[in-house]
Design an enzyme around this catalytic site. Sequence first.
Site, PDB file in Angstrom:
ATOM      1  CD  GLU A 202      14.430   1.148   2.049  1.00 49.17           C
ATOM      2  OE1 GLU A 202      14.996   2.245   2.056  1.00 49.17           O
ATOM      3  OE2 GLU A 202      13.904   0.668   1.035  1.00 49.17           O
TER       4      GLU A 202
ATOM      5  CG  ASP B 115      11.333   2.558   0.455  1.00 50.28           C
ATOM      6  OD1 ASP B 115      10.480   2.321   1.326  1.00 50.28           O
ATOM      7  OD2 ASP B 115      12.116   3.527   0.517  1.00 50.28           O
TER       8      ASP B 115
ATOM      9  CG  ASP C 225      12.586   2.245  -5.051  1.00 44.74           C
ATOM     10  OD1 ASP C 225      13.117   1.411  -4.288  1.00 44.74           O
ATOM     11  OD2 ASP C 225      12.645   3.466  -4.842  1.00 44.74           O
TER      12      ASP C 225
ATOM     13  CD  GLU D 221      18.994   2.935  -3.798  1.00 48.90           C
ATOM     14  OE1 GLU D 221      19.944   3.102  -3.033  1.00 48.90           O
ATOM     15  OE2 GLU D 221      19.060   3.087  -5.028  1.00 48.90           O
TER      16      GLU D 221
ATOM     17  CE1 TYR E 279       9.309   4.767  -1.594  1.00 51.44           C
ATOM     18  CE2 TYR E 279       9.449   4.134  -3.902  1.00 51.44           C
ATOM     19  CZ  TYR E 279      10.057   4.402  -2.682  1.00 51.44           C
ATOM     20  OH  TYR E 279      11.428   4.302  -2.579  1.00 51.44           O
TER      21      TYR E 279
ATOM     22  NE  ARG F 273      13.541   8.252  -3.595  1.00 49.74           N
ATOM     23  CZ  ARG F 273      13.503   8.304  -2.268  1.00 49.74           C
ATOM     24  NH1 ARG F 273      12.737   7.439  -1.618  1.00 49.74           N
ATOM     25  NH2 ARG F 273      14.200   9.192  -1.585  1.00 49.74           N
TER      26      ARG F 273
ATOM     27  CG  HIS G 267       5.594   1.827  -7.655  1.00 53.63           C
ATOM     28  ND1 HIS G 267       5.908   3.133  -7.839  1.00 53.63           N
ATOM     29  CD2 HIS G 267       6.762   1.143  -7.631  1.00 53.63           C
ATOM     30  CE1 HIS G 267       7.222   3.273  -7.903  1.00 53.63           C
ATOM     31  NE2 HIS G 267       7.765   2.074  -7.777  1.00 53.63           N
TER      32      HIS G 267
END
Length: 674
Positions: free
Chosen positions: A9, A85, A87, A89, A294, A296, A339
């Site tokens: 990303e 990423d 997740d 999203e 990460y 989030r 995660h």
Amino acid sequence: MHQNLVIVESPSKSKTIEKYLGSDYKVVSSKGHIRDLSTKGKYGLGIDVENDFKPDYITIKGKKTVITDLKKDVKNAEFIYLATDPDREGEAISWHLYDCLGLNDKNYERVVFNEITKNAVLEAFKHSRKIDQNLVNSQETRRMLDRIIGFRLSKLMQAKTSGSSAGRVQSVALKLIVDREREIEAFKPEEYWTISANFASFKADLDKYNNQDIKLENEDAANEVLNNLTAEFQISSIDKKSKNRKSPTPFITSTLQQVASNKLNMSAKKTMSIAQKLYEGIELENETVGLITYMRTDSIRLSNEFISATQNYIKNEFGGDYVGSVKVSKKTENVQDAHEAIRPSSIDRTPLKVKPYLTADEYKLYRLIYNRALASLMKDAKTDNTVIILDNNNYQFKATGQILTFDGYLKVYGDYEDTTNEKLPELTGNEILSTDDITTEQHFTKPPARYSEAKLIKELEELGIGRPSTYATIMDTIKTRGYVKIEEKRFIPTDIGIEITDKLQECFSHIINVKYTANMESDLDKIADGDINWVKVLREFYDEFEPSVKDAFTKMTKKPPEETGELCPNCGNALVIRKGRYGSFTACSNYPECKYVKAEQKEIIEVCNCPNCDGKIIERKSKRGKLFYGCNNYPKCKTAYWDKPVGELCPNCNSMLTIKKDQVKCSNCDYIKE
């Protein structure tokens, strides 16, 4: 031609990862999302509601070149790895890339890593998989829900109120703030009194009478107790207990935002922005590496490798007595929690070692994350707690003390917690103590406190509303929309915020509430787990929501425009303040019969002389509201600058000097004024 193409990303991650993977891999970036819902179709939703909510996607503005370049890279590669990423999203972005770039199941894999370190990245490529469509469905459902609610309710609010937007989670968060403000307004303080006996090295407070709770509601009641007391207090009990002060769990997204707000005075938006940089990679002396995992996540899980390395570090640095046990989550973890917790990518990269490579704020946040993860694997602190009860004519007074006997995790985390010691003297049972220093004090009960950013995030998380990764955006939205103001770091709803909340509750109390929003989060989790069909969730929601919107457009009363106190010079009716595309303006209340609009007298701020004509450079605003500096002879003279001119010309090229980031620079060449 590269044998393998990796798409991430963020551009800042691509160079770091490419170094890890070697010459057989080319790593490029999508620069975030490449597509979004269009604004076509019914109500501009970009969703075909009648056709099972089929979304209509368009390329995000400015991303055509990115997609063209990615397609060229795909064409020149034998195999593609989607490494967005870790997740929902990120899963959705991978799916959009797959669809938009024309990939097929034979020429791609999905790669997920929670930290950007060489070992973690290389290991992730050994465990590649296909896109998880359930995660994509969950994220796309969330996006469509937010689009439907946001567009429909925002349009309604613009038509009926002074507000400009409403949202699925945003409006519930605002309601919490408004409800709290009304609790405060309705609160009636109650008087009460306390009595304290002050001895040489400690004080004891009145706690009970005849071992029953006692409440002194006025001064007469306090004086009555005083009249019944003597100077002698007999110790009736001494209770000593050793207690453990539990070490904290490692950070998840919401707790990081809360503690950073309380201890570092950072907003949720700033915290997440800095954490993103720490995750994506910092250039150290000999390498570029992600300093944290990460950011989030809803999970407190730590990898076995990190646990082992950290426990060895604790043993070597502080001794075996400081090594603690691993924290286990008490909640059932869902896919979002797959995660790890937020932790340093290596326990050996201490804050002091990396401090020279970080900004002041980056260092503060990294130190907080590092120390929290380290503390989570250390032993509990231990305290000796003492409670002494003294009796005076059947009135029981209580004194408490606490001594830290083993600092445990506080060895590294003490800066972020209160650790005051209150030592009581060594006393024995039935001992008589004397004092003439007995004081009374008047108090009044206090209303509930307004929400700070940290408290509101905690409340949203406990209520199961929204995702921690979205809290920063929610906080920022309600502030920038003018629905709240901040005083003493607390949220206070504005008149517009209260108006919006009340109007929504008129017609949407069954949807804009805590329970409904929390249940919707639960449904999104079920979609991610593959336990429920996403179209079914959207259909049930829409069939309930849309009739309410149509009803509200008919029944909801519109707030009359605010009168200015002036009369229209054309027809004599009152002038009022109206909302327009580019802000508020003053016009006749008799519109459309009278179309009078008052010309606004804008303050002209002169900055300097124009270097290209006899005009003045003045402050102006673009259509989007961005400040710039242009000649007042426009359009005859089109001289303009984004940075503030200083009125001096460059000695090299004779162009205007401007101020940028506290430096005076030429607007045309590389000259910098010393």
